[in-house]
Design a protein around this motif. Structure first.
Motif, mmCIF file in Angstrom:
data_model
loop_
_atom_site.group_PDB
_atom_site.id
_atom_site.type_symbol
_atom_site.label_atom_id
_atom_site.label_comp_id
_atom_site.label_asym_id
_atom_site.label_seq_id
_atom_site.Cartn_x
_atom_site.Cartn_y
_atom_site.Cartn_z
ATOM 1 N N ALA A 1 0.909 -1.382 0.039
ATOM 2 C CA ALA A 1 -0.051 -0.039 -0.129
ATOM 3 C C ALA A 1 0.900 1.262 0.102
ATOM 4 N N GLY B 1 2.299 1.707 -3.504
ATOM 5 C CA GLY B 1 1.480 2.193 -4.317
ATOM 6 C C GLY B 1 1.053 3.646 -4.225
ATOM 7 N N VAL C 1 -0.521 -2.260 -7.555
ATOM 8 C CA VAL C 1 -0.596 -0.959 -7.478
ATOM 9 C C VAL C 1 0.129 -0.016 -8.033
#
Length: 427
Positions: free
Chosen positions: A190, A193, A226
């Protein structure tokens, strides 16, 4: 009692065994979460193999040029499907993770371009590839310059400095997911990303490449999910599942993967050549096993963190935080601690358990390094292994274990060696 007896017969004292059992019992919920991720990733890999219609005909090897190697080409389709990318390059001719990264870099950078690392200094062996340390054939020798932006003190991306560092010559951004020989957090998918999205907002044409070594299948998503244009890793780490005897992969956008292929083989030849020499089945089967093997290694890392954190040592990640790779850093503060730990890991190995590792110079490193790895595949760090540079803060980096049970034994043996050397006391 039988379990305790066999541990005792293999050198683990009752004191060490009891301490380990107590820690393991407290990790049941964490281990169940890891098993759930492994199940998801297992199904993802099987789905990719089914979609690509893998058959036993794909296990036949080729020699010479390797023209029309159906097994090789289909395996690359499987990787692209599993990583949700346009293409992949998966080859035994790629010798290691450093080689895979060098191929991706050299294939996509040209004289006058600039490489910008936004997660701080890359892994030690890339320093000579880039030219941070002088070496024949480095990117610097070809007129490719390098800059870096360090992470913030809390190990987050420094977006303001990234924006200021990017310029008209910035062709590629490098992100290293794992910590390497640094005492920083591993970056989550995450977080990666968000960094990629920011870079693309500044200049959508910049290539975002992620060094994914040690991170594959730890989460349910990969950097290519991502926005990463290229994702690079080694088959003697997570995705080889302990069966791949060599190799590396580069997955991502088709044009960038093709550029890398032209660098790996030759301009004009690219992906069309490259014999698999009878080892392709181990690549398929290793990839199939990789989610479960990675889960075992991850359990070992969490076990190690909790074992040593409670003895007062600095560990990274700590015993409770979320995991984004299989590496566990433990800072002993003394060379004796690093050496005793590594000798414990070696003593637990199925291969060369009788060898005592010692610090020595290693190609690509700027200090002596100690390495423990009694592995079936030389240098395979998805197998039980540990290593560290012999310099302050004297941290050791533990990873691997083809099964959780072996990883557990390795950690208990490292504890035993430290106890026998008088470097720790158990509570």
């Amino acid at each position: 009692m039988k379990l305790e007896k066999i541990y005792e017969s293999m050198g683990i004292s009752k004191e060490v065994y009891a301490y380990g059992q107590k820690i393991e019992a407290e990790l049941k919920d964490r281990f169940e979460q890891i098993d759930e991720t492994a199940e998801y990733n297992q199904l993802k890999v099987v789905q990719a193999m089914q979609k690509c219609r893998v058959s036993d005909i794909h296990f036949a090897g080729t020699s010479g040029y390797g023209y029309n190697d159906l097994g090789r080409d289909t395996l690359e389709e499987v990787y692209a499907e599993a990583f949700h990318t346009e293409a992949a390059l998966v080859r035994p001719q790629i010798t290691c993770g450093t080689h895979a990264l060098a191929v991706a870099l050299a294939g996509n950078l040209r004289p006058g371009d600039e490489l910008l690392a936004i997660s701080g200094k890359p892994y030690d062996t890339l320093e000579e590839v880039i030219g941070i340390r002088p070496s024949s054939g480095s990117l610097l020798e070809y007129g490719i310059t390098y800059r870096q932006v360090d992470l913030l003190p809390d190990d987050r991306f420094d977006f303001e400095k990234i924006r200021l560092a990017m310029n008209e010559r910035t062709r590629m951004v490098h992100i290293q997911r794992s910590k390497g020989y640094q005492t920083r957090r591993t970056l989550s998918v995450a977080e990666i990303g968000k960094a990629i999205a920011y870079v693309k907002s500044v200049n959508p044409d910049v290539i975002c490449m992620v060094d994914n070594c040690y991170g594959e299948f730890v989460e349910q998503t990969e950097p290519t999910d991502v926005g990463a244009d290229l994702c690079v890793g080694s088959l003697i780490k997570n995705p080889g599942g302990g069966l791949a005897p060599t190799g590396g992969y580069i997955a991502g956008k088709k044009k960038y993967v093709e550029h890398a292929a032209y660098r790996l083989t030759s301009p004009g030849l690219g992906k069309e050549v490259g014999a698999t020499m009878g080892i392709i089945q181990s690549f398929y089967q290793g990839f199939f096993l990789a989610p479960t093997v990675t889960a075992g290694a991850l359990k070992g890392a969490i076990f190690a963190a909790n074992i040593y954190e409670r003895l007062g040592f600095a560990v990274l990640p700590d015993g409770q935080e979320s995991r984004h790779d299989i590496i566990q850093a433990i800072t002993f503060g003394t060379p004796e601690g690093v050496i005793a730990f590594c000798r414990g890991i070696q003593a637990a190995a199925p291969v060369d358990s009788f060898v005592e590792p010692s610090p020595a110079p290693m190609p690509g490193y700027d200090s002596d390094v100690i390495m423990a790895a009694g592995a079936f595949v030389q240098g395979s760090s998805i197998e039980l292994s540990a290593d560290g540079p012999m310099k302050p803060p004297y941290a050791v980096y533990f990873q691997g274990g083809l099964t959780w049970e072996h990883a557990k034994f390795g950690i208990l043996m490292s504890l035993q060696k430290l106890l026998e050397a008088g470097l720790i006391k158990l509570p």
